[in-house]
Motif scaffolding. Structure first.
Motif, PDB file in Angstrom:
ATOM      1  N   GLN A  97      38.660  38.446  33.900  1.00  0.00           N
ATOM      2  CA  GLN A  97      38.980  39.328  34.660  1.00  0.00           C
ATOM      3  C   GLN A  97      40.126  40.187  34.423  1.00  0.00           C
ATOM      4  O   GLN A  97      41.201  39.672  33.723  1.00  0.00           O
ATOM      5  CB  GLN A  97      39.335  39.024  36.203  1.00  0.00           C
ATOM      6  CG  GLN A  97      38.210  38.313  36.870  1.00  0.00           C
ATOM      7  CD  GLN A  97      38.482  37.684  38.238  1.00  0.00           C
ATOM      8  OE1 GLN A  97      39.457  37.146  38.591  1.00  0.00           O
ATOM      9  NE2 GLN A  97      37.621  38.062  38.965  1.00  0.00           N
TER      10      GLN A  97
ATOM     11  N   ARG B  61      26.842  33.259  30.621  1.00  0.00           N
ATOM     12  CA  ARG B  61      27.897  34.425  30.259  1.00  0.00           C
ATOM     13  C   ARG B  61      29.455  34.071  30.401  1.00  0.00           C
ATOM     14  O   ARG B  61      29.679  33.601  31.331  1.00  0.00           O
ATOM     15  CB  ARG B  61      27.492  35.748  31.114  1.00  0.00           C
ATOM     16  CG  ARG B  61      26.055  36.211  31.211  1.00  0.00           C
ATOM     17  CD  ARG B  61      25.927  36.953  29.841  1.00  0.00           C
ATOM     18  NE  ARG B  61      24.810  37.368  29.434  1.00  0.00           N
ATOM     19  CZ  ARG B  61      24.176  38.262  28.476  1.00  0.00           C
ATOM     20  NH1 ARG B  61      24.989  38.551  27.726  1.00  0.00           N
ATOM     21  NH2 ARG B  61      22.923  38.513  28.499  1.00  0.00           N
TER      22      ARG B  61
ATOM     23  N   TYR C  57      33.272  35.288  30.762  1.00  0.00           N
ATOM     24  CA  TYR C  57      33.967  36.660  31.196  1.00  0.00           C
ATOM     25  C   TYR C  57      35.263  36.403  31.521  1.00  0.00           C
ATOM     26  O   TYR C  57      35.724  35.161  31.281  1.00  0.00           O
ATOM     27  CB  TYR C  57      33.126  37.143  32.434  1.00  0.00           C
ATOM     28  CG  TYR C  57      33.265  36.099  33.759  1.00  0.00           C
ATOM     29  CD1 TYR C  57      34.094  36.188  34.638  1.00  0.00           C
ATOM     30  CD2 TYR C  57      32.323  35.051  33.759  1.00  0.00           C
ATOM     31  CE1 TYR C  57      34.180  35.360  35.644  1.00  0.00           C
ATOM     32  CE2 TYR C  57      32.382  34.125  34.850  1.00  0.00           C
ATOM     33  CZ  TYR C  57      33.540  34.284  35.792  1.00  0.00           C
ATOM     34  OH  TYR C  57      33.595  33.439  36.895  1.00  0.00           O
TER      35      TYR C  57
ATOM     36  N   GLU D  96      36.232  43.588  31.065  1.00  0.00           N
ATOM     37  CA  GLU D  96      37.371  44.561  30.748  1.00  0.00           C
ATOM     38  C   GLU D  96      38.574  43.955  30.249  1.00  0.00           C
ATOM     39  O   GLU D  96      39.241  42.887  30.501  1.00  0.00           O
ATOM     40  CB  GLU D  96      37.827  45.158  32.300  1.00  0.00           C
ATOM     41  CG  GLU D  96      36.441  45.929  32.820  1.00  0.00           C
ATOM     42  CD  GLU D  96      36.271  47.383  31.944  1.00  0.00           C
ATOM     43  OE1 GLU D  96      37.072  47.893  31.575  1.00  0.00           O
ATOM     44  OE2 GLU D  96      35.152  47.327  31.740  1.00  0.00           O
TER      45      GLU D  96
ATOM     46  N   SER E  31      29.840  38.253  28.684  1.00  0.00           N
ATOM     47  CA  SER E  31      29.239  39.038  29.808  1.00  0.00           C
ATOM     48  C   SER E  31      29.253  40.701  29.605  1.00  0.00           C
ATOM     49  O   SER E  31      30.025  40.966  28.601  1.00  0.00           O
ATOM     50  CB  SER E  31      30.229  38.894  31.023  1.00  0.00           C
ATOM     51  OG  SER E  31      29.840  39.745  32.079  1.00  0.00           O
ATOM     52  N   THR E  32      28.209  41.257  29.922  1.00  0.00           N
ATOM     53  CA  THR E  32      28.146  42.528  29.755  1.00  0.00           C
ATOM     54  C   THR E  32      28.633  43.466  30.633  1.00  0.00           C
ATOM     55  O   THR E  32      28.829  44.810  30.523  1.00  0.00           O
ATOM     56  CB  THR E  32      26.579  43.000  29.808  1.00  0.00           C
ATOM     57  OG1 THR E  32      25.926  42.585  31.291  1.00  0.00           O
ATOM     58  CG2 THR E  32      25.613  42.286  28.818  1.00  0.00           C
ATOM     59  N   ASN E  33      29.471  43.001  31.841  1.00  0.00           N
ATOM     60  CA  ASN E  33      30.035  43.786  32.829  1.00  0.00           C
ATOM     61  C   ASN E  33      31.370  43.187  33.510  1.00  0.00           C
ATOM     62  O   ASN E  33      31.823  43.944  34.087  1.00  0.00           O
ATOM     63  CB  ASN E  33      29.188  44.147  34.148  1.00  0.00           C
ATOM     64  CG  ASN E  33      28.783  42.810  34.832  1.00  0.00           C
ATOM     65  OD1 ASN E  33      29.154  41.769  34.224  1.00  0.00           O
ATOM     66  ND2 ASN E  33      27.917  42.842  35.902  1.00  0.00           N
ATOM     67  N   MET E  34      31.942  42.024  32.684  1.00  0.00           N
ATOM     68  CA  MET E  34      33.108  41.655  33.271  1.00  0.00           C
ATOM     69  C   MET E  34      34.052  41.130  32.132  1.00  0.00           C
ATOM     70  O   MET E  34      34.458  40.016  32.041  1.00  0.00           O
ATOM     71  CB  MET E  34      33.012  40.328  34.262  1.00  0.00           C
ATOM     72  CG  MET E  34      32.140  40.654  35.521  1.00  0.00           C
ATOM     73  SD  MET E  34      31.986  39.165  36.478  1.00  0.00           S
ATOM     74  CE  MET E  34      34.069  39.182  36.933  1.00  0.00           C
TER      75      MET E  34
END
Length: 337
Positions: free
Chosen positions: A42, A38, A40, A169, A164-167
């Protein structure tokens, strides 16, 4: 005694049953890891400034945003970042702001396509955002609303990678714009303007307290640095407003008081301007335009270009202490053209 033994054996059988059940569950259940590496980055927000002067544009915008992956890459991974202005409306609505999109020609986006080398977890060529070096473009960046640059991670390809599915943004770079007409290089006034000889009719007001052990506030217009007022403001910013009675065209402001000269070990006329003070002007005493911030102790603030205004405001920040914000002033005048 038998009943106690029976209870003991029953308890032991129960524990063994739990243990066997647990062993059975372990043998029949496998935990599979994420099959993808994944990628990602931040998110967040960073704030920057643009300062416009009559001779140049100064900005501290220089942002780097490294992408990473969850484990060492089996091969090369290509990562793409882009500016996505479609995110601005939602950002403004959420934060109660009115930021405008930064003109595309003003942005330099370096390494928008990054690479995570095989065996690594971080990109080798971090994306970097800065402003163009083209002074003609920079000089047009004057929005009072400010600007925003939304950055978004778009894709990751190669070496069995996925975003990544959650990081993932987005990050938002917000830029405020101020105009600074103050010549910070000048240590004294050397222009062709002259101090106004007749200051009769000039009026000074303040939101602070004029201390009674000094002279009244009107003494700052008598041309004598040995007379003067001392103003304090215990809460918030202190403001000294001067109404010159008519509009003057001027290149600088003189503000001094009877202070201590460390070079002569005696009292002398010294500068009343100190670092952190700001100077604003107005045509009507209601709508103010910031002209710049003082960055040193000085007797005169000098402007790049002549100003034409009737009202002048000196603002003094409150740094705490016994009296809060303070201003000692013996002479206030302008170098009029």
């Amino acid at each position: 005694m038998k009943s106690r033994k029976n209870l003991f054996y029953i308890g032991m059988f129960a524990l063994c049953g739990i243990g066997l059940a647990a062993c059975g569950d372990d043998e029949g259940y496998d935990v599979y890891g994420d099959p993808f590496n994944r990628v990602y980055i931040q998110g967040g927000s960073n704030t920057y400034k643009i300062v416009q002067t009559p001779i140049s544009t100064v900005s501290n915008l220089d942002f780097k945003w490294p992408a990473k992956c969850s484990k060492k890459a089996d091969g090369t991974i290509k990562v793409v970042v882009e500016v996505d202005n479609s995110l601005i409306s939602a950002y403004n609505e959420e934060h109660g702001t009115v930021f405008e999109a930064m003109p595309a020609g003003a942005i330099v986006l370096e390494n928008a396509e990054m690479t995570i080398p095989a065996g690594e977890r971080v990109v080798a060529d971090t994306v970097r955002v800065r402003l163009t070096d083209d002074s003609n473009v920079l000089s047009t960046l004057k929005s009072e609303k400010g600007y925003i640059i939304p950055l978004r991670l778009v894709s990751a390809e190669g070496a069995n990678s996925q975003l990544s599915t959650n990081m993932i943004e987005p990050t938002f770079l917000t830029i405020t714009v101020t105009e600074d007409n103050m010549n910070h290089e000048a240590t004294e006034y050397t222009g062709t303007g002259t101090l106004v000889a007749d200051q009769s009719g000039w009026i000074a007001t303040t939101n602070g307290t004029v201390e009674t052990w000094y002279d009244p506030i009107e003494s700052i217009f008598d041309g004598d640095y040995q007379t003067g007022c001392y103003i304090t403001q215990s809460s918030g910013e202190l403001q000294l407003d001067v109404d010159m009675g008519k509009a003057y065209s001027f290149e600088g402001i003189k503000m001094t008081y009877n202070g201590y000269d460390s070079s002569t070990w005696d009292y002398a006329e010294v500068g009343a301007f100190t670092s952190g003070m700001t100077v604003s002007t107005s045509d009507n005493g209601t709508d103010w335009k910031l002209q710049g911030e003082i960055d040193r102790s000085t007797a005169a603030c000098v402007f790049y270009a002549p100003l034409t205004a009737r009202y002048i405001r000196i603002s003094v920040p409150n740094t705490g202490g016994w009296y809060g914000a303070t201003l000692e002033c013996g002479v206030f005048n302008v170098y009029a053209k």
